[in-house]
Design an enzyme around this catalytic site. Structure first.
Site, PDB file in Angstrom:
ATOM      1  N   GLY A 259      -0.248  -2.401   6.028  1.00 18.86           N
ATOM      2  CA  GLY A 259      -0.178  -3.617   6.896  1.00 18.86           C
ATOM      3  C   GLY A 259      -1.655  -3.996   6.789  1.00 18.86           C
TER       4      GLY A 259
ATOM      5  CB  THR B  92      -0.729   0.043   1.259  1.00 16.32           C
ATOM      6  OG1 THR B  92      -1.643  -1.315   1.319  1.00 16.32           O
ATOM      7  CG2 THR B  92      -1.949   1.165   1.279  1.00 16.32           C
TER       8      THR B  92
END
Ligand code: GLY
Length: 396
Positions: A294, A242
Site C-alpha cells: 500500500g 508489492t
C-alpha cells in the site's frame, strides 16, 4: 506409579514457543493428575510452520505449480533456512511478467524506467539487507539478501546497488519493461499530457476529464494513475504493487522479505517503504514479523512494521497489533489531499503479521481492492479475508 512416570515434567507448548521457563508441576500434584492407563510422554511441541503474504503470494504462479506461500512453506517444512525458502517464494511473482507490481514487467517510474526496492530480515542471525531504486535486476529480493550476506551495510541504492549486483554476478538487463508495462506507461503519459501524447485510437479523454474526478485534485499525476485503476487498466494492487512474505519454522525461527516496484510512475529516485527496515518490514526473532503493502509514504512516516512488532512484544495478538498501526496512520494523516470526503485516509495500507507462536493476521485500512491475504499451513494454501480498520473504501 513408577518414578520414571512421576519424573516427567509438564511443559506447555505456548510457554516453549515464547521462550518462557518450563512449567513444572509439583510431583505430588502430578502423581494425582496423571492417568493410570498409559505412561505420560513428554512431547516438546514445536511451533507449526506458517507462511503469510499479501494476496500476490497466492495469486501468481508464473506458469509453475506453486504460488509464493506454497513454495516457501514446502521448503521450510523440508528444513531449508526460512529466509531462503521465502526468497524462493517471492521470486515467483518477481519473475512473473503478468504481475506488474513486482520485479520483471513491473510498472515503471515517470520516465518509463523500472526501479525496484526490496529488503529482507533474517531473524535467527539478526541480519538484514536492502536495496532501493535498483535498475536492471529482476529479483531485487536476492540482491537485498546479498547485501545482507556479503556486506557490512543494510541498504544500497541506485547505481551503487546495481553495480553491487553486477559484482555479485547478477544479470543486469537494460530494460525490465514488458510490452504490457510499457503500453500502460504510455497510457499514463497520455492521460497526464494529452496534448503531446495522443491516443492512437483517437479517444477523447483529456486531462480535464481526469481532474473532474473528486480525488487527489491537486495531484494530477497521481490522479491520472488512479483513473487507470478506475478504468480497469491496472489493479489497485499493482499501483503500489508489492509482495511481503513472512514465515516461521518449527524451531520458531522467523524471517521476512518485501519486494516491489513501488508506486507506479513515481518520481525517478523515489524509494518507498519496502526497502526500509521498520517500515516495509520488521522481524524480531523473539517476537514476530510484520510487513506491508500500500501507500509507502504512510508507512515511512509511522514506521508501522516496527510499531506492530513492538505491539506483539507487549503481548498483542497479530490482528490487534496490525490494527494499532492502522490507527496510528489514520491519526497521522492530516493533509487534505490525503483525505476523502469523510475526512479519512484516501489510500489503502495492508499489514501481514506473524507472531512467535505462529499466530497470524492480515489487516487493511479498508476492505477494498485486494481484500484477502495469502496463507500456507499444514492444511495447504488459502486466502483468508483481511481485517479492515474502517468501513467502505478509500474513496469514502
Ligand atoms: N508499498 C510500496 C510503496 O509504496 O513503494
Amino acid at each position: 506409579m513408577s518414578s520414571t512416570r512421576r519424573d516427567f515434567l509438564k511443559v506447555t507448548a505456548a510457554g516453549l514457543a515464547l521462550g518462557a521457563p518450563a512449567l513444572v508441576a509439583p510431583l505430588d500434584t502430578l502423581a494425582a493428575s496423571v492417568p493410570r492407563r498409559a505412561p505420560e510422554v513428554l512431547v516438546r511441541r514445536a511451533v507449526k510452520p506458517v507462511v503469510i503474504a499479501d494476496y500476490s503470494g497466492y495469486e501468481f504462479r508464473n506458469g509453475g505449480p506453486e504460488n509464493a506461500v506454497e513454495h516457501a512453506y514446502r521448503r521450510i517444512v523440508a528444513g531449508d533456512d526460512v529466509l531462503d525458502a521465502l526468497m524462493g517464494g517471492v521470486n515467483i511473482p518477481e519473475l512473473d511478467p503478468t504481475e506488474n507490481g513486482i520485479g520483471y514487467g513491473a510498472l515503471p517510474n515517470a520516465d518509463g524506467v523500472v526501479q525496484l526496492d526490496a529488503c529482507c530480515m533474517h531473524g535467527p542471525t539478526r541480519r538484514a539487507g536492502g536495496v532501493a531504486c535498483l535498475e536492471g535486476v529482476r529479483t531485487p529480493s536476492l540482491v537485498a539478501k546479498a547485501v545482507m550476506e556479503y556486506t557490512d551495510h543494510h541498504l544500497l541504492v541506485g547505481e551503487g546497488a546495481r553495480e553491487f549486483a553486477r559484482a555479485m554476478g547478477f544479470t543486469i538487463e537494460a530494460d525490465l519493461n514488458t510490452d504490457d508495462s510499457r503500453r500502460l506507461w504510455r497510457e499514463w503519459k497520455r492521460r497526464v499530457d494529452p496534448e503531446h501524447w495522443l491516443d492512437p485510437k483517437g479517444g477523447e479523454r483529456r486531462l480535464q476529464d481526469v481532474r473532474n474526478r473528486p480525488r487527489h485534485e491537486v495531484d494530477p499525476l497521481l490522479e491520472a494513475g488512479l483513473s487507470m485503476v478506475d478504468d480497469g487498466l491496472i489493479r489497485e494492487g499493482s499501483f503500489w504493487g508489492t509482495i511481503n512474505c513472512n514465515g516461521i519454522d518449527a524451531n520458531g525461527d522467523i524471517c521476512g522479505v518485501t519486494t516491489t516496484s513501488g508506486l507506479a510512475w513515481k518520481i525517478p529516485g523515489r524509494a518507498g517503504d519496502s526497502p526500509i527496515l521498520g517500515a516495509g518490514l520488521y522481524v524480531d526473532n523473539d517476537v514476530g514479523a510484520a510487513g506491508s503493502t500500500g501507500r509507502g509514504e504512510a508507512n515511512l512516516y509511522n514506521l508501522s512494521s516496527y510499531l506492530i512488532v513492538e505491539e506483539l512484544r507487549r503481548g498483542a495478538h497479530p490482528k490487534d497489533a496490525g490494527l494499532a498501526a492502522l490507527r496510528r496512520i489514520r491519526a497521522n494523516t492530516r493533509e487534505a489531499r490525503l483525505l476523502n470526503e469523510k475526512g479519512e485516509p484516501n489510500f489503502n495500507v495492508r499489514f501481514f503479521v506473524i507472531d512467535k507462536q505462529g499466530r497470524h493476521a492480515g489487516v487493511a485500512m479498508y476492505h477494498s481492492g485486494e481484500t484477502k491475504y495469502a496463507l500456507c499451513t499444514e492444511n495447504g494454501s488459502s486466502a483468508p479475508d483481511l481485517e479492515p480498520l474502517l468501513p467502505g473504501g478509500p474513496r469514502g
